[in-house]
Design a protein around this motif. Structure first.
Motif, PDB file in Angstrom:
ATOM      1  N   GLU A  91       0.816  -1.216   0.000  1.00  0.00           N
ATOM      2  CA  GLU A  91       0.000   0.000   0.000  1.00  0.00           C
ATOM      3  C   GLU A  91       0.852   1.271   0.000  1.00  0.00           C
ATOM      4  OE1 GLU A  91      -2.517   0.035   3.462  1.00  0.00           O
ATOM      5  OE2 GLU A  91      -0.817  -0.144   4.834  1.00  0.00           O
ATOM      6  N   ASP A  92       2.095   1.193   0.497  1.00  0.00           N
ATOM      7  CA  ASP A  92       2.987   2.351   0.504  1.00  0.00           C
ATOM      8  C   ASP A  92       3.768   2.482  -0.804  1.00  0.00           C
ATOM      9  OD1 ASP A  92       2.225   2.875   3.143  1.00  0.00           O
ATOM     10  OD2 ASP A  92       3.837   1.607   3.955  1.00  0.00           O
ATOM     11  N   VAL A  93       4.128   1.345  -1.359  1.00  0.00           N
ATOM     12  CA  VAL A  93       4.994   1.332  -2.540  1.00  0.00           C
ATOM     13  C   VAL A  93       4.223   1.596  -3.833  1.00  0.00           C
ATOM     14  CG1 VAL A  93       6.504  -0.133  -3.941  1.00  0.00           C
ATOM     15  CG2 VAL A  93       6.704  -0.146  -1.462  1.00  0.00           C
ATOM     16  N   LEU A  94       3.022   1.024  -3.939  1.00  0.00           N
ATOM     17  CA  LEU A  94       2.254   1.109  -5.184  1.00  0.00           C
ATOM     18  C   LEU A  94       2.000   2.544  -5.657  1.00  0.00           C
ATOM     19  CD1 LEU A  94       1.096  -0.755  -7.282  1.00  0.00           C
ATOM     20  CD2 LEU A  94      -1.032  -0.825  -5.982  1.00  0.00           C
ATOM     21  N   PRO A  95       1.540   3.454  -4.791  1.00  0.00           N
ATOM     22  CA  PRO A  95       1.337   4.840  -5.263  1.00  0.00           C
ATOM     23  C   PRO A  95       2.633   5.506  -5.731  1.00  0.00           C
ATOM     24  CG  PRO A  95       0.264   4.520  -3.132  1.00  0.00           C
ATOM     25  CD  PRO A  95       1.069   3.297  -3.414  1.00  0.00           C
ATOM     26  N   GLU A  96       3.733   5.190  -5.062  1.00  0.00           N
ATOM     27  CA  GLU A  96       5.022   5.760  -5.477  1.00  0.00           C
ATOM     28  C   GLU A  96       5.420   5.257  -6.861  1.00  0.00           C
ATOM     29  OE1 GLU A  96       7.868   4.781  -2.459  1.00  0.00           O
ATOM     30  OE2 GLU A  96       6.797   5.875  -0.902  1.00  0.00           O
ATOM     31  N   LEU A  97       5.184   3.972  -7.125  1.00  0.00           N
ATOM     32  CA  LEU A  97       5.521   3.407  -8.436  1.00  0.00           C
ATOM     33  C   LEU A  97       4.655   4.003  -9.538  1.00  0.00           C
ATOM     34  CD1 LEU A  97       6.064  -0.360  -7.549  1.00  0.00           C
ATOM     35  CD2 LEU A  97       7.793   1.325  -8.201  1.00  0.00           C
ATOM     36  N   VAL A  98       3.384   4.195  -9.246  1.00  0.00           N
ATOM     37  CA  VAL A  98       2.474   4.796 -10.230  1.00  0.00           C
ATOM     38  C   VAL A  98       2.919   6.225 -10.548  1.00  0.00           C
ATOM     39  CG1 VAL A  98       0.099   5.572 -10.616  1.00  0.00           C
ATOM     40  CG2 VAL A  98       0.526   3.312  -9.630  1.00  0.00           C
ATOM     41  N   LEU A  99       3.307   6.958  -9.502  1.00  0.00           N
ATOM     42  CA  LEU A  99       3.795   8.332  -9.703  1.00  0.00           C
ATOM     43  C   LEU A  99       5.094   8.332 -10.523  1.00  0.00           C
ATOM     44  CD1 LEU A  99       3.532  11.373  -9.117  1.00  0.00           C
ATOM     45  CD2 LEU A  99       4.839  10.960  -7.018  1.00  0.00           C
ATOM     46  N   MET A 100       6.000   7.421 -10.202  1.00  0.00           N
ATOM     47  CA  MET A 100       7.259   7.320 -10.955  1.00  0.00           C
ATOM     48  C   MET A 100       6.997   7.001 -12.427  1.00  0.00           C
ATOM     49  SD  MET A 100      10.140   7.870  -9.387  1.00  0.00           S
ATOM     50  CE  MET A 100      11.312   6.916 -10.312  1.00  0.00           C
ATOM     51  N   ARG A 101       6.074   6.073 -12.679  1.00  0.00           N
ATOM     52  CA  ARG A 101       5.747   5.723 -14.062  1.00  0.00           C
ATOM     53  C   ARG A 101       5.195   6.937 -14.797  1.00  0.00           C
ATOM     54  NH1 ARG A 101       0.799   2.083 -14.779  1.00  0.00           N
ATOM     55  NH2 ARG A 101      -0.092   4.113 -14.371  1.00  0.00           N
ATOM     56  N   SER A 102       4.331   7.677 -14.140  1.00  0.00           N
ATOM     57  CA  SER A 102       3.748   8.876 -14.741  1.00  0.00           C
ATOM     58  C   SER A 102       4.833   9.912 -15.061  1.00  0.00           C
ATOM     59  CB  SER A 102       2.710   9.470 -13.795  1.00  0.00           C
ATOM     60  OG  SER A 102       2.205  10.664 -14.302  1.00  0.00           O
ATOM     61  N   ASN A 103       5.749  10.107 -14.126  1.00  0.00           N
ATOM     62  CA  ASN A 103       6.854  11.050 -14.348  1.00  0.00           C
ATOM     63  C   ASN A 103       7.739  10.591 -15.509  1.00  0.00           C
ATOM     64  OD1 ASN A 103       5.981  12.665 -12.257  1.00  0.00           O
ATOM     65  ND2 ASN A 103       7.410  11.828 -10.766  1.00  0.00           N
ATOM     66  N   LEU A 104       7.996   9.292 -15.589  1.00  0.00           N
ATOM     67  CA  LEU A 104       8.812   8.759 -16.690  1.00  0.00           C
ATOM     68  C   LEU A 104       8.110   8.972 -18.029  1.00  0.00           C
ATOM     69  CD1 LEU A 104      10.118   5.449 -15.087  1.00  0.00           C
ATOM     70  CD2 LEU A 104      11.493   7.441 -15.719  1.00  0.00           C
ATOM     71  N   GLU A 105       6.794   8.752 -18.049  1.00  0.00           N
ATOM     72  CA  GLU A 105       6.039   8.955 -19.296  1.00  0.00           C
ATOM     73  C   GLU A 105       6.080  10.413 -19.730  1.00  0.00           C
ATOM     74  OE1 GLU A 105       2.851   5.277 -18.854  1.00  0.00           O
ATOM     75  OE2 GLU A 105       2.323   7.254 -18.043  1.00  0.00           O
ATOM     76  N   ASN A 106       5.997  11.326 -18.761  1.00  0.00           N
ATOM     77  CA  ASN A 106       6.101  12.759 -19.077  1.00  0.00           C
ATOM     78  C   ASN A 106       7.489  13.085 -19.629  1.00  0.00           C
ATOM     79  OD1 ASN A 106       3.487  13.246 -18.237  1.00  0.00           O
ATOM     80  ND2 ASN A 106       4.095  13.887 -16.187  1.00  0.00           N
ATOM     81  N   SER A 107       8.506  12.498 -19.027  1.00  0.00           N
ATOM     82  CA  SER A 107       9.880  12.733 -19.489  1.00  0.00           C
ATOM     83  C   SER A 107      10.068  12.213 -20.907  1.00  0.00           C
ATOM     84  CB  SER A 107      10.880  12.046 -18.559  1.00  0.00           C
ATOM     85  OG  SER A 107      10.827  12.620 -17.279  1.00  0.00           O
ATOM     86  N   VAL A 108       9.478  11.053 -21.206  1.00  0.00           N
ATOM     87  CA  VAL A 108       9.590  10.487 -22.554  1.00  0.00           C
ATOM     88  C   VAL A 108       8.928  11.415 -23.567  1.00  0.00           C
ATOM     89  CG1 VAL A 108       8.754   8.631 -24.055  1.00  0.00           C
ATOM     90  CG2 VAL A 108       9.890   8.081 -21.913  1.00  0.00           C
ATOM     91  N   SER A 109       7.760  11.953 -23.232  1.00  0.00           N
ATOM     92  CA  SER A 109       7.091  12.844 -24.187  1.00  0.00           C
ATOM     93  C   SER A 109       7.913  14.110 -24.433  1.00  0.00           C
ATOM     94  CB  SER A 109       5.671  13.176 -23.741  1.00  0.00           C
ATOM     95  OG  SER A 109       5.676  13.928 -22.557  1.00  0.00           O
TER      96      SER A 109
END
Length: 138
Positions: A91-109
């Motif tokens: 429950e602590d790790v999952l939101p952080e991973l989702v946020l990291m994925r979102s940030n990575l996707e923004n960086s890729v764009s």
């Protein structure tokens, strides 16, 4: 006949000057143009490599997120932080991973936009200085 000979001889000089020029030594200006072109191509290559690396990391994040979504929120999991393995709950790790994925996707764009701009800059540079690459059709 002399006009035909001079035309063919001037076109052979142009083709040898536009290639790397074994018979004619490029002048300083031509050298600068070639260096500028190579610099732009290198910058484009670096952007492409960074984009590829981030896409790979996004894929890894997606697979970890998918795996963690299938387990209980209270379950223990381990996450690597710098060089230390840290025990946490899903429950602590999952939101952080989702946020990291979102940030990575923004960086890729952003990187893809920069890559497109660099490509346009490279095409304009080639056109401006009439650069032709061997084996490339005009």
């Amino acid at each position: 006949m002399t006009a035909a000979k001079s035309t063919s001889s001037s076109s052979s000089q142009q083709s040898s000057a536009s290639s790397s020029g074994t018979s004619n030594k490029p002048n300083a200006k031509q050298d600068e143009i070639v260096k500028g072109f190579h610099k732009l191509r290198q910058e484009q290559h670096v952007l492409s490599e960074k984009t590829s690396d981030l896409k790979s990391r996004i894929s890894e994040h997606k697979s970890v997120i998918a795996a963690l979504e299938k387990v209980s929120k209270d379950r223990k999991c381990y996450r690597m932080v710098d060089q230390a393995l840290v025990e946490r709950k899903v429950e602590d790790v999952l939101p952080e991973l989702v946020l990291m994925r979102s940030n990575l996707e923004n960086s890729v764009s952003v990187l893809q936009q920069k890559l497109e701009e660099k490509g346009t800059e490279l095409v304009n540079y080639k056109a401006k200085f009439d650069i032709r690459i061997q084996g490339e059709e005009s």
